[in-house]
Design a protein around this motif. Structure first.
Motif: not given
Length: 283
Positions: A225-236, A266-272
């Motif tokens: 779910r964190i990965e989905i959130f970071f993906k959405d935040l990047r798009q936004l 979590i940092q690793y996910v965010a760096q994607k």
């Protein structure tokens, strides 16, 4: 004390505050959820106008802002009150209670920045939205003197007050509490969609934005779910700098400090999704 901006009278005894998404309906002699906007005789007043709980010179990186005027110093000012009630609040002594205060006008704050040869003022420590009138007037005066303005905010503000404030704001750090809509309401008494909308509006108006996520156990857990959130935040919001900050037990939340291994996951996910995703509050 000063008459508040952004409210409407509902009847002789009640007003509705319009500064944040709570839209508090406030009977006479009562305050809204933030505890600092009070209905007195059918007029809504800002109780914390001119009331300063903290004034300090900080490195800009402490806000945290790492890509806006790095290695500079900034005058930080705060009042008291908050429009959210995070159970893990790191500044609960001024967000949830009334501390010892000093009186300062917007002109006093700008003058202090000039005396210290500082080129920016940060509205921080407690939530700037709830001392909105003070922030707006100070920011307007600062801008006239070539002094920049920075918001350190939970982002829980209505579009109209935000629009009036944005012409005077140069940079902001917005604190996103969790990716979970339900937990945002139950643990923080806020709303994720409203916060994301604020981030988007700041970015659209070319205000420098950095985002902080306090990695609270139970609120930042599920990597999927964190990965989905970071993906959405990047798009936004685009490729905004991201600060992944360690939580420590505070106020009503007693879970142990965030596990460092979990933070690195979590940092690793965010760096994607983000070029800059830095761990913070880790010594």
């Amino acid at each position: 004390m000063k008459e508040a901006l952004f409210y409407k009278k509902l009847d002789p005894n009640r007003v509705s505050c319009l500064v944040c998404p709570h839209l508090c309906i406030i009977p006479e002699n009562e305050t809204g959820k933030c505890q600092v906007r009070k209905n007195i005789g059918g007029i809504l007043y800002s109780l914390n106008y001119g009331q300063v709980s903290a004034l300090a010179v900080d490195p800009i990186e402490k806000k945290p802002l790492h890509f806006w005027r790095p290695e500079s110093q900034i005058l930080s000012v705060g009042s008291y009150g908050c429009n959210m009630s995070c159970q893990f609040c790191q500044n609960f002594s001024i967000s949830q209670y009334k501390p010892t205060l000093s009186e300062m006008t917007p002109k006093d704050i700008v003058q202090k920045a000039k005396e210290l040869s500082l080129e920016a003022i940060a509205y921080t420590y407690n939530e700037p939205t709830v001392f909105y009138e003070m922030v707006l007037e100070t920011a307007m005066l600062a801008k006239q003197d070539g002094i920049a303005n920075v918001l350190v905010t939970n982002g829980f503000i209505n579009p109209e007050p935000l629009a009036q404030l944005m012409p005077y704001i140069d940079a902001a750090n917005v604190d996103v509490k969790t990716y979970d809509h339900l937990l945002y309401g139950s643990v923080c008494e806020g709303n994720l969609d409203a916060v994301l909308s604020t981030i988007q509006q700041l970015v659209v108006h070319n205000i420098h934005v950095e985002v902080t996520c306090l990695l609270v156990p139970g609120l930042f857990e599920d990597l999927g779910r964190i990965e989905i959130f970071f993906k959405d935040l990047r798009q936004l919001a685009g490729d905004v700098p991201l600060h992944l900050s360690r939580y420590y037990p505070r106020y009503l939340y007693k879970a142990p400090a965030t596990d460092l291994a979990k933070m690195r996951e979590i940092q690793y996910v965010a760096q994607k999704f983000f070029s800059y995703a830095q761990l913070g509050n880790v010594y």
